[in-house]
Design a protein around this motif. Structure first.
Motif, mmCIF file in Angstrom:
data_model
loop_
_atom_site.group_PDB
_atom_site.id
_atom_site.type_symbol
_atom_site.label_atom_id
_atom_site.label_comp_id
_atom_site.label_asym_id
_atom_site.label_seq_id
_atom_site.Cartn_x
_atom_site.Cartn_y
_atom_site.Cartn_z
ATOM 1 N N THR A 18 4.624 5.947 -2.999
ATOM 2 C CA THR A 18 4.153 4.600 -3.336
ATOM 3 C C THR A 18 4.977 3.550 -2.606
ATOM 4 O O THR A 18 4.427 2.587 -2.064
ATOM 5 C CB THR A 18 4.228 4.370 -4.857
ATOM 6 O OG1 THR A 18 3.389 5.321 -5.506
ATOM 7 C CG2 THR A 18 3.794 2.965 -5.232
ATOM 8 N N THR A 19 6.260 3.725 -2.562
ATOM 9 C CA THR A 19 7.135 2.776 -1.878
ATOM 10 C C THR A 19 6.813 2.710 -0.383
ATOM 11 O O THR A 19 6.700 1.614 0.180
ATOM 12 C CB THR A 19 8.611 3.157 -2.079
ATOM 13 O OG1 THR A 19 8.896 3.146 -3.475
ATOM 14 C CG2 THR A 19 9.545 2.198 -1.368
ATOM 15 N N VAL A 20 6.637 3.859 0.245
ATOM 16 C CA VAL A 20 6.299 3.893 1.667
ATOM 17 C C VAL A 20 4.960 3.218 1.903
ATOM 18 O O VAL A 20 4.794 2.424 2.838
ATOM 19 C CB VAL A 20 6.306 5.345 2.204
ATOM 20 C CG1 VAL A 20 5.711 5.421 3.596
ATOM 21 C CG2 VAL A 20 7.712 5.904 2.190
ATOM 22 N N ARG A 21 3.965 3.490 1.050
ATOM 23 C CA ARG A 21 2.637 2.873 1.191
ATOM 24 C C ARG A 21 2.739 1.358 1.043
ATOM 25 O O ARG A 21 2.129 0.600 1.796
ATOM 26 C CB ARG A 21 1.696 3.455 0.121
ATOM 27 C CG ARG A 21 0.292 2.903 0.140
ATOM 28 C CD ARG A 21 -0.504 3.492 1.281
ATOM 29 N NE ARG A 21 -0.754 2.446 2.255
ATOM 30 C CZ ARG A 21 -0.959 2.642 3.546
ATOM 31 N NH1 ARG A 21 -0.975 3.833 4.051
ATOM 32 N NH2 ARG A 21 -1.170 1.649 4.368
ATOM 33 N N GLN A 22 3.524 0.881 0.070
ATOM 34 C CA GLN A 22 3.687 -0.562 -0.118
ATOM 35 C C GLN A 22 4.357 -1.207 1.089
ATOM 36 O O GLN A 22 3.953 -2.286 1.527
ATOM 37 C CB GLN A 22 4.500 -0.842 -1.387
ATOM 38 C CG GLN A 22 3.740 -0.546 -2.655
ATOM 39 C CD GLN A 22 4.612 -0.665 -3.894
ATOM 40 O OE1 GLN A 22 5.836 -0.639 -3.829
ATOM 41 N NE2 GLN A 22 3.957 -0.789 -5.047
ATOM 42 N N LEU A 23 5.372 -0.546 1.642
ATOM 43 C CA LEU A 23 6.040 -1.088 2.829
ATOM 44 C C LEU A 23 5.100 -1.107 4.029
ATOM 45 O O LEU A 23 5.089 -2.072 4.798
ATOM 46 C CB LEU A 23 7.299 -0.274 3.141
ATOM 47 C CG LEU A 23 8.451 -0.439 2.148
ATOM 48 C CD1 LEU A 23 9.549 0.575 2.446
ATOM 49 C CD2 LEU A 23 8.993 -1.855 2.165
#
Length: 82
Positions: A18-23
């Motif tokens: 999720t963090t990678v997708r948000q970034l």
């Protein structure tokens, strides 16, 4: 007083995907805004319009009429940049 190790142990687990997708999403938005500015400043209305969907609606504020559609965006930007 709790130290850094204590706060790390009680923090919410991070979902890496999720963090990678948000970034990645944030970067895509920045890239799009950057491309808009570069093409607008370079007087490239076709390139600006290519950043929008065919049915996009653009509202530049109360002094300008709302622009609907990629072709109308090209036309309006071309007039405004001449």
């Amino acid at each position: 007083m709790p130290g850094p190790a204590d706060s790390a142990a009680t923090s919410t687990p991070v979902d890496l995907a999720t963090t990678v997708r948000q970034l990645a999403d944030r970067q895509a938005i920045l890239d799009l805004a950057n491309a808009y500015c570069i093409h607008f400043d370079a007087n490239e209305p076709d390139a600006v319009a290519s950043l929008f969907t065919n049915d996009a609606t653009v509202d530049y504020g109360p002094e300008m009429p709302t622009i609907v559609g990629a072709e109308a965006i090209v036309s309006a930007i071309s007039r405004g940049l001449d």
